[in-house]
Design an enzyme around this catalytic site. Structure first.
Site, short mmCIF file in Angstrom:
data_model
loop_
_atom_site.label_atom_id
_atom_site.label_comp_id
_atom_site.label_asym_id
_atom_site.label_seq_id
_atom_site.Cartn_x
_atom_site.Cartn_y
_atom_site.Cartn_z
N ILE A 23 41.98 43.54 51.32
CA ILE A 23 40.73 43.23 51.67
C ILE A 23 40.31 43.08 50.27
O ILE A 23 39.10 42.12 50.19
CB ILE A 23 39.85 43.64 53.07
N GLY A 24 40.57 44.43 49.73
CA GLY A 24 39.42 43.89 48.25
C GLY A 24 40.83 45.23 47.09
O GLY A 24 41.23 45.96 47.82
N ASP A 142 24.87 55.49 41.97
CA ASP A 142 25.33 54.97 41.03
C ASP A 142 25.09 53.13 42.18
O ASP A 142 25.46 52.48 42.59
CB ASP A 142 26.39 54.48 41.58
#
Length: 1004
Positions: A23-24, A142
């Site tokens: 999916i990614g 981040d």
């Protein structure tokens, strides 16, 4: 290198997790949807690619994966992606909560920006998760839009979660990154991290502020240069780029992004600041009720990830429910003064802060206003660019968003039941006029308070004066504003310098700016020598104003010649200006940006934000610079400014109607003080240039409902000798005046404008010359067609409409040609041809969508809704059309059409029996006949039409809705939620008499 083995669907990982589909994918890993066969649930399995990487790189990735798992596993929070398991194999796998979602970065790529309400709610959720992470000793390191996820799943739709603790560190973790290697996303670094310091919880706060900034502005605060070193340099060495969004959320963003680490709020404080703002400004915000993000998320979730388009569309402007300029620099000291003012304002509704120029009156009033939580404000009104009584009313009307004629009287009516603070800033040049205005407001509006800044008190009854003195010690301010670090050995010189300038804040800031190139001792010596020329330091003859002017002059004399002459030229500007305006008015080109930057560095020019970036001179600096402007140069600059305004108006005429109308409205609004100054210069000199300016700009006065200002500026063209004005410019002025008279309901003026247009149309004839003459013929015929439709004469309507459409099509005037469909539809309606009405309105809508004329699309939806309810009584379809229209008007800042849509929607709600919603949308307290209903049951639609007509002036003055009997008010989010309720109501055709009489069916 060993090539990584590709996983495949159905593969079992760790003897427990069955891979379903990828999916990614990114440069260092990939994410799979998997099935946890032990617990029978979907999970996300993140594979960290280490096989195939070099030894050091693979080892670093493996350790980072384990650290991410440990950091995330320590955190349990509803707004953080949960970590379930870690598998240490050739390539590590992290197993975590499956959270179907899109990232905020994905949303921004599609939508460009988010509304402040949406952005604040998202940031508040993220702050909550990060606050818990910090409590557990974990620093994310981040925080960025790409790591903020919005759920697309059927359960928890719209839920926000923070993800990717891949470079997070827990307290006591060893470093796994070589010195000098950048980890994280530089565009969101805090300044201290950009300079090489270790990331801390405070830098997470800054990064969250940067992400919030990006959500609202559509770009990172310091740019996103591909050159990492350039980005880091910008963050480490430049001030935050001022935000352009018109919202007081900027104040929260500035606090989160304070450069001073010690002054930055903690993450839990950031969470509270954001939550408080959401509650105060928008009520309870639910992404499911907010069209912007929810629509984009829904669209993105239905598209394959690899095919996500990167379109950027203009953001929806935010209608203000308060207006206080954001603080662009840190606020230093003044605790006692703030406490004194708070105590004084608790017992008096009129307080005036007095003091010499440069003492900080505006800044402290700004801070007072920013801490207020009034139900309907506060509102900060700047009068420094205002020249007369009419300008005082215009300034109030513009800031408050009032859209009725009547000047100060309309302001008083609008504020009659409001509870708010008004700040009147820089009033000394119009004391009597502003005092009269303040007195009227205080008398008629019992819940309104006024805080004034002026060198002298207003003298209104009940006024209390607060004489603001310079701080007793300006050392802290000097240290905060100095671009170079000041060492302990310089502190005595700093104190002597502050004493030399009487501790005036503006003088201190100007002096501090000089330390960019001089030592503190050099600045002190230079200023001290200049003061000595004027007399002894302790001379009573030397006023604080003398001290300030001496410091300004010292900075001025130190400039190179090109910058001195530029500063003098800038004194011709009123309010703010951008680089293009400076180039056009001053005639400069080579070296302009460099010279302007130098003036900013010396604090002689202030950056006020905007895109393109805008600047301004403080009043004291402008006065000083203007004193050095000789008569010949002043005449040249005034002529250039007039020609610049003519050019702006010419471009704005089409720009205000086209697909970039919001940007043009923003630009013209920002330039309006200088345009007004140009009009003052043009009126007695060249009536043709005056007419070109006001004729090109009437659309903004019409769309924003600024009836008084527009009418006053257009009237001279209609009442004075116009022999030098072309037919093209004259037509635009007459059409603009007619439209404003339409808003004001001034039938006599409309009739007079019609007579003028007939004369011009006759002069132009049936076959005007191509170009300006034929354009003028098209525009005049179109307006005459609308007027004829309003008077109920279908034959005359069609005659003018045919002429207008023919001329418009010959000249390529798509919007004028499409507008004539309104007149054709009106004529067809008069003769009962419902099918023809539908065809004309569909043609209008189609053209509007093809060319990006959203204002015309909104009009087509409104007319179609009226046609639908008149012919079929289908309230469900009318409600759908009207709520769509209102959304378009909201997106395009079309206030007058927005209110027309709301009024018409109120009628639909009324005939359906939703009386309370109708009253709330109208912005009035409903009348009762008994305790059982909000409106008398005997009030039929004809009576309702009359009632709405009577209330047009009231609703036009209101951007907030007033509650029924309870006295409560709805802010913009409340109104939006109410309209959303209307949109979800399901009704069908109704059989009620009098639908043909609802607002607008007879030329309204």
């Amino acid at each position: 290198m060993t090539e990584p083995t590709e996983p495949a669907p159905s593969q079992l990982v760790g003897d427990r997790y069955r891979l379903v589909e990828r999916i990614g994918r990114g440069g260092m890993g990939e994410v799979w949807l998997a099935r946890d066969e032990l617990l029978d649930r979907d999970v996300a399995a993140k594979r960290i690619l280490t096989v195939g990487a070099d030894t050091d790189q693979g080892s670093t990735r493996r350790r980072r994966a384990i650290r991410e798992a440990r950091a995330a596993a320590r955190l349990t929070h509803p707004h953080a992606v949960a970590m379930f398991d870690v598998l240490v194999a050739d390539d590590p796998w992290l197993v975590m909560e499956y959270f179907p979602s899109v990232s905020v970065a994905d949303v921004l790529r599609r939508s460009g920006t988010m509304s402040p309400a949406e952005a604040a709610r998202i940031a508040a959720d993220v702050a909550g998760a990060l606050a818990e992470a910090h409590r557990r000793g974990v620093v994310h390191r981040d925080v960025k839009p790409g790591n903020i996820l919005i759920s697309t799943g059927s359960s928890g739709h719209g839920t926000v979660k923070v993800a990717d603790f891949g470079i997070a560190r827990s307290a006591g973790d060893p470093s796994i990154t070589r010195s000098g290697i950048v980890t994280g996303t530089p565009a969101y670094f805090a300044p201290e991290v950009a300079r090489g310091a270790e990331a801390t919880t405070a830098s997470d706060v800054y990064s969250l502020g940067a992400a919030l900034y990006t959500m609202i502005e559509g770009r990172p605060p310091h740019g996103d240069d591909d050159n990492v070193i350039a980005t880091l340099f910008q963050i480490a060495n430049t001030e935050l780029r001022p935000m352009t969004a018109d919202t007081d959320l900027t104040q929260v963003v500035v606090r989160l992004m304070t450069r001073d680490v010690e002054s930055r709020p903690s993450m839990s404080e950031a969470r509270d600041l954001l939550a408080d703002w959401v509650t105060r400004s928008t009520g309870s915000v639910d992404l499911g009720l907010l069209g912007g993000v929810a629509d984009v998320v829904a669209e993105l979730s239905s598209a394959p990830p690899t095919l996500m388009p990167t379109l950027s569309t203009p953001s929806s402007p935010v209608r203000r429910t308060r207006n206080v300029p954001a603080e662009l620099t840190s606020f230093i000291g003044r605790e006692k003064e703030l406490a004194d003012l708070a105590a004084m304002m608790a017992t008096s509704r009129a307080v005036t802060i007095t003091g010499p120029g440069g003492v900080g009156k505006t800044r402290i009033a700004q801070r007072v206003a920013s801490t207020r939580a009034d139900a309907d404000g506060p509102w900060f009104v700047e009068f420094d660019r205002v020249r007369d009584a009419a300008g005082v009313a215009d300034a109030l009307v513009s800031v408050l968003g009032i859209t009725t004629a009547g000047g100060v009287g309309a302001v008083v009516e609008h504020l009659g039941y409001r509870s708010c603070l008004l700040v009147f800033d820089n009033c000394e040049h119009l004391v009597d006029t502003i005092a009269d205005t303040a007195h009227q407001i205080l008398q008629a509006c019992p819940q309104v308070s006024i805080l004034v800044t002026s060198r002298t008190a207003l003298g209104v009854p009940g006024e209390r004066r607060y004489a603001l003195a310079p701080p007793s010690d300006g050392t802290e301010l000097f240290l905060a504003r100095s671009p170079q670090a000041v060492g302990p050995e310089d502190l005595d010189d700093v104190r002597r310098l502050c004493e030399a300038v009487d501790h005036l804040p503006l003088a201190i800031e100007l002096a501090a700016a000089r330390t960019r190139i001089l030592s503190v001792r050099q600045v002190l010596t230079s200023i001290g020598d200049n003061l000595a020329v004027l007399g002894p330091h302790d001379s009573e003859r030397r006023s604080r104003r003398t001290s300030l002017i001496t410091v300004i002059d010292d900075s001025f004399q130190a400039l190179r010649e090109s910058r001195r002459s530029l500063l003098i030229d800038l004194s011709v500007f009123v309010g703010s200006f951008d680089v293009d305006a400076v180039a056009a008015v001053t005639g400069r080109d080579f070296g302009l940006v460099d010279d302007l930057a130098g003036l900013v560095d010396e604090s002689l020019v202030t950056v006020v934000g905007g895109d393109p970036r805008r600047y301004r001179l403080l009043d004291t600096v402008r006065t000083f610079a203007s004193g050095h402007l000789d008569a010949a140069r002043r005449t040249d600059l005034v002529d250039r400014r007039r020609r610049w305004a003519v050019a702006i108006a010419a471009d704005a005429f089409d720009g205000l109607r086209g697909p970039h109308s919001v940007a043009w409205m923003t630009r013209v609004d920002a330039e309006m003080p200088n345009i007004r100054a140009a009009l003052d210069d043009a009126s007695p000199v060249d009536s043709a240039e005056y007419a070109r300016i006001v004729g090109g700009l009437y659309w903004i006065w019409y769309r924003k409902g600024r009836i008084d200002e527009g009418s006053r500026l257009l009237d001279p063209v209609l009442t004075e000798s116009v022999s030098s004005v072309s037919d093209s410019d004259l037509v635009r002025c007459v059409v603009g005046r007619a439209l404003l008279a339409y808003l004001a309901g001034d039938v006599d003026v409309i009739a007079g404008c019609g007579d003028r247009l007939r004369v011009i149309a006759h002069r132009l004839g049936p076959d005007p010359a191509p170009g300006q003459a034929r354009r003028a013929a098209a525009e005049s015929a179109a307006m005459l067609a609308f007027m004829a439709a309003g008077m109920g004469t279908p034959d005359e309507t069609r005659e003018w409409a045919v002429r207008a459409r023919g001329f418009a099509m010959a000249e390529g005037l798509a919007w004028t040609a499409a507008e004539t469909e309104i007149a054709f539809a009106g004529a067809a309606s008069r003769i009962g041809d419902a099918a023809a009405v539908g065809r004309h309105l569909e043609a209008m809508r189609s053209t509007a969508q093809e060319h990006g004329f959203d204002w015309l699309h909104a009009s087509a939806l409104w007319l179609t809704a009226k046609h639908t309810i008149r012919t079929t009584g289908d309230t469900a379809e009318s409600r759908r059309l009207l709520t769509t229209m209102i959304a378009i008007c909201e997106r395009r800042a079309d206030l007058t059409s927005w209110m027309v849509g709301v009024v018409t929607l109120a009628y639909v709600e009324f005939v359906e029996g939703y009386h309370e919603r109708a009253a709330l949308l109208l912005g009035v307290t409903a009348r009762r006949s008994d305790e059982s209903g909000f409106f008398p049951e005997r009030l039929d639609p004809i009576d309702m039409a009359e009632f709405v007509t009577d209330m047009r002036s009231t609703i036009a003055a209101d951007t907030l809705g007033r509650g029924i009997d309870t006295g409560r008010t709805l802010n913009r989010a409340g109104v939006a939620s109410l309209i959303a309720d209307c949109a979800t109501s399901r009704s069908g055709p109704v059989d009620r008499p009098g639908h043909e009489n609802y607002p607008g069916t007879r030329g309204d």
